[in-house]
Design a protein around this motif. Structure first.
Motif, short mmCIF file in Angstrom:
data_model
loop_
_atom_site.label_atom_id
_atom_site.label_comp_id
_atom_site.label_asym_id
_atom_site.label_seq_id
_atom_site.Cartn_x
_atom_site.Cartn_y
_atom_site.Cartn_z
N GLU A 14 0.83 -1.21 0.00
CA GLU A 14 0.00 0.00 0.00
C GLU A 14 0.87 1.26 0.00
OE1 GLU A 14 -3.40 1.98 2.88
OE2 GLU A 14 -2.83 -0.10 3.17
N LEU A 15 0.40 2.29 -0.69
CA LEU A 15 1.09 3.57 -0.72
C LEU A 15 0.77 4.33 0.56
CD1 LEU A 15 2.92 5.14 -2.66
CD2 LEU A 15 0.87 6.26 -3.54
N ILE A 16 1.82 4.72 1.31
CA ILE A 16 1.62 5.41 2.58
C ILE A 16 2.49 6.66 2.66
CG2 ILE A 16 0.96 3.33 3.85
CD1 ILE A 16 3.82 3.25 5.02
N LYS A 17 2.20 7.48 3.66
CA LYS A 17 2.94 8.73 3.84
C LYS A 17 3.34 8.89 5.29
CE LYS A 17 2.52 13.68 3.10
NZ LYS A 17 1.70 14.74 2.49
N ASP A 18 4.57 9.37 5.51
CA ASP A 18 5.05 9.72 6.85
C ASP A 18 4.66 11.17 7.07
OD1 ASP A 18 6.45 10.53 9.10
OD2 ASP A 18 8.37 9.70 8.45
N LYS A 19 3.74 11.42 8.00
CA LYS A 19 3.24 12.78 8.20
C LYS A 19 4.27 13.72 8.80
CE LYS A 19 0.81 11.78 12.52
NZ LYS A 19 -0.50 11.72 13.16
N VAL A 20 5.35 13.20 9.36
CA VAL A 20 6.40 14.05 9.93
C VAL A 20 7.35 14.56 8.84
CG1 VAL A 20 8.40 14.10 11.48
CG2 VAL A 20 6.30 12.98 12.20
N THR A 21 7.84 13.65 7.99
CA THR A 21 8.81 14.04 6.96
C THR A 21 8.16 14.36 5.62
OG1 THR A 21 9.16 11.79 6.17
CG2 THR A 21 10.56 12.55 7.99
N GLY A 22 6.93 13.88 5.43
CA GLY A 22 6.26 14.07 4.14
C GLY A 22 6.65 13.01 3.12
N ALA A 23 7.52 12.06 3.51
CA ALA A 23 7.96 11.01 2.59
C ALA A 23 6.79 10.10 2.25
CB ALA A 23 9.09 10.20 3.22
N THR A 24 6.70 9.74 0.97
CA THR A 24 5.68 8.81 0.49
C THR A 24 6.37 7.58 -0.04
OG1 THR A 24 4.24 10.64 -0.10
CG2 THR A 24 3.75 8.54 -1.10
N GLY A 25 5.82 6.41 0.24
CA GLY A 25 6.41 5.18 -0.25
C GLY A 25 5.48 4.00 -0.09
N VAL A 26 5.96 2.86 -0.49
CA VAL A 26 5.20 1.62 -0.42
C VAL A 26 5.48 0.94 0.91
CG1 VAL A 26 4.82 -0.62 -1.52
CG2 VAL A 26 5.36 1.38 -2.92
N TYR A 27 4.42 0.58 1.62
CA TYR A 27 4.57 -0.10 2.91
C TYR A 27 5.19 -1.48 2.69
CZ TYR A 27 3.35 -2.63 7.14
OH TYR A 27 3.40 -3.40 8.27
N MET A 28 6.25 -1.77 3.43
CA MET A 28 6.92 -3.06 3.35
C MET A 28 6.56 -3.94 4.54
SD MET A 28 8.36 -2.50 0.50
CE MET A 28 9.36 -3.94 0.27
N GLU A 29 6.79 -3.42 5.75
CA GLU A 29 6.51 -4.20 6.96
C GLU A 29 6.63 -3.31 8.19
OE1 GLU A 29 9.45 -7.19 7.88
OE2 GLU A 29 11.07 -5.92 7.19
N THR A 30 6.16 -3.84 9.31
CA THR A 30 6.40 -3.23 10.61
C THR A 30 7.26 -4.22 11.38
OG1 THR A 30 4.28 -2.08 10.57
CG2 THR A 30 5.34 -2.34 12.71
N TRP A 31 8.39 -3.73 11.89
CA TRP A 31 9.33 -4.59 12.58
C TRP A 31 9.99 -3.81 13.70
CZ3 TRP A 31 14.91 -5.18 12.44
CH2 TRP A 31 15.35 -6.40 12.96
N CYS A 32 10.04 -4.39 14.87
CA CYS A 32 10.67 -3.77 16.05
C CYS A 32 10.13 -2.37 16.32
CB CYS A 32 12.18 -3.75 15.90
SG CYS A 32 12.94 -5.38 15.99
N GLY A 33 8.82 -2.20 16.16
CA GLY A 33 8.20 -0.92 16.48
C GLY A 33 8.38 0.17 15.45
N ARG A 34 8.85 -0.15 14.26
CA ARG A 34 9.04 0.84 13.19
C ARG A 34 8.35 0.35 11.92
NH1 ARG A 34 10.09 4.51 16.37
NH2 ARG A 34 12.21 5.07 16.91
N VAL A 35 7.81 1.30 11.16
CA VAL A 35 7.20 1.01 9.87
C VAL A 35 8.27 1.24 8.80
CG1 VAL A 35 5.50 1.85 8.20
CG2 VAL A 35 4.89 1.63 10.60
N TYR A 36 8.38 0.30 7.87
CA TYR A 36 9.36 0.42 6.78
C TYR A 36 8.63 0.66 5.48
CZ TYR A 36 12.97 -1.00 9.98
OH TYR A 36 13.85 -1.02 11.03
N LEU A 37 9.05 1.69 4.76
CA LEU A 37 8.48 2.01 3.46
C LEU A 37 9.61 2.23 2.47
CD1 LEU A 37 7.28 5.67 3.38
CD2 LEU A 37 8.00 4.67 5.50
N ARG A 38 9.32 1.93 1.23
CA ARG A 38 10.32 2.05 0.15
C ARG A 38 9.75 2.99 -0.90
NH1 ARG A 38 14.51 -1.17 -1.13
NH2 ARG A 38 13.81 -2.78 0.27
#
Length: 64
Positions: free
Chosen positions: A12-36
């Protein structure tokens, strides 16, 4: 009452509301969301509470 946290689906296409970065959701691991980045590149990470669904859709092959 607390609002439930948004939980994206892989690919899914997601956005980090803090940095404004947009990317494809990869996974959530160790309390962090990873997007590419949608066109490929190095994964970025952000806090789950900062993730929003991004407007738009992915089109065609994602790698040149």
């Amino acid at each position: 009452m607390r609002t439930p946290q948004y939980a994206p689906m892989p690919g899914e296409l997601i956005k980090d509301k803090v940095t404004g970065a947009t990317g494809v959701y990869m996974e959530t691991w160790c309390g962090r969301v990873y997007l590419r980045p949608a066109r490929g590149g190095v994964e970025m990470r952000c806090k789950p509470e900062n993730v929003l669904p991004a407007p738009g859709k992915l089109r065609g092959p994602q790698h040149p």
